[in-house]
Design an enzyme around this catalytic site. Structure first.
Site, PDB file in Angstrom:
ATOM      1  N   ASP A  95      84.257  83.312  47.266  1.00 30.23           N
ATOM      2  CA  ASP A  95      83.146  84.098  46.722  1.00 30.23           C
ATOM      3  C   ASP A  95      81.876  83.951  47.572  1.00 30.23           C
ATOM      4  O   ASP A  95      81.558  82.852  48.034  1.00 30.23           O
ATOM      5  CB  ASP A  95      82.886  83.568  45.297  1.00 30.23           C
ATOM      6  CG  ASP A  95      81.873  84.372  44.522  1.00 30.23           C
ATOM      7  OD1 ASP A  95      81.817  85.593  44.708  1.00 30.23           O
ATOM      8  OD2 ASP A  95      81.151  83.760  43.706  1.00 30.23           O
ATOM      9  N   THR A 129      77.553  80.500  35.864  1.00 31.38           N
ATOM     10  CA  THR A 129      76.507  79.682  35.228  1.00 31.38           C
ATOM     11  C   THR A 129      76.783  79.431  33.743  1.00 31.38           C
ATOM     12  O   THR A 129      76.583  78.320  33.246  1.00 31.38           O
ATOM     13  CB  THR A 129      75.142  80.389  35.386  1.00 31.38           C
ATOM     14  OG1 THR A 129      74.916  80.590  36.789  1.00 31.38           O
ATOM     15  CG2 THR A 129      74.010  79.562  34.806  1.00 31.38           C
TER      16      THR A 129
HETATM   17 ZN   LIG Z   1      77.743  86.710  42.805  1.00 31.05          ZN
END
Ligand SMILES: [Zn+2]
Length: 277
Positions: free
Chosen positions: A83, A230
């Site tokens: 990512d 998150t």
């Molecule tokens: Zn991202």
């Protein structure tokens, strides 16, 4: 059905009108929790390792090898994805280690350079059967420098996909990275227009800040991969904090990481239901 190419996972979920949940791995416990949650839900999942995570570990191989091993042992299809990779060298290393897809993020570059760099790495990945995600209209929130007001233009997005050959596109539609409150306002009309204009799956980054009902609405409007990091860290850390506060003499790391891992698994299972469209 263990380690599965990202292309297959996303195609199967898209055909069912669902989005694939893509959750970030930082520690080994995250990979175990995400796969346990996917198994509880009976749904496929994507484990993502970001360039920031690689920096934290001081290298890709240890965390990537562990994540691939967890994926191979799963009873549901699990893809492993690199990512927000900005380094071509890291993208190549990830492919050589066995990931099924790479998000190559040249979004901070001027448009022409983003196209040229992304097209080159995409060609290289495609020769090795690896799926490529790119980003256009920089999704905000990284290092606090980008405002959530950025938007991807549908015509430019279609042109970018055709010029680069990418397999999926991360778009800016109102979400922002690293949010710890779930009150982001998505532009659903824009998601619909992007879905109509762009021939590849759309990816929503910064989804931790989006409430459940709006995640489902985004899937119905055409989002096909939903990245959440998150929010799961918040679930994990809340349990660790509570366990340590309850028992200040605790020293066995398994006694607080284990319950945190269980809580993340349950939240992943719940979120995969939210993303089923
Ligand atoms: Zn991202």
């Amino acid at each position: 059905m263990p380690l599965t190419p990202t292309a297959e996972v996303v195609a199967a979920e898209s055909a069912a009108g669902a989005a694939t949940g893509a959750f970030n791995v930082i520690q080994l416990e995250h990979a175990q929790a995400i796969v346990a949650g996917a198994e509880q839900a009976g749904r496929p999942v994507i484990l993502q390792i970001s360039e920031n995570c690689v920096r934290y570990h001081g290298g890709l191989e240890p965390i990537c090898a562990a994540t691939l091993a967890v994926a191979r042992a799963a009873t549901v299809p699990v893809a492993v994805h690199a990512d927000h990779v900005t380094s071509e060298e890291l993208a190549r290393e990830a492919v050589e280690l066995g990931v099924g897809s790479v998000m190559f993020d040249a979004s901070a570059l001027p448009y022409e350079e983003n196209v040229a760099t992304t097209a080159e790495i995409t060609r290289w990945c495609h020769e090795r059967g690896v799926w490529v995600e790119a980003e256009l209209g920089e999704v905000g929130g990284k290092d606090g420098v980008h405002a959530p007001g950025v938007r991807t233009d549908p015509a430019e997005a279609a042109e970018f996909v055709s010029a680069t050959g990418v397999d999926a596109l991360a778009v800016a539609v109102g979400s922002s990275h690293a949010m710890t409150t779930r009150d982001a306002k998505l532009d659903f009309d824009l998601i619909t227009r992007l879905h109509e204009a762009v021939p590849v799956p759309l990816v929503l980054h910064g989804s931790s800040g989006v409430p459940d009902a709006d995640l489902t609405r985004a899937v119905r409007a055409g989002m096909r991969k939903i990245n959440i990091a998150t929010h799961l860290n918040a679930v994990f850390t809340d349990i660790v904090r509570a366990r340590l506060a309850e028992n200040p003499k605790l020293v066995d790391t398994r006694k607080y990481l284990g319950p945190a891992r269980d809580a993340v698994a349950a939240e992943v299972a719940r979120l995969l239901g939210v993303l089923s469209g």
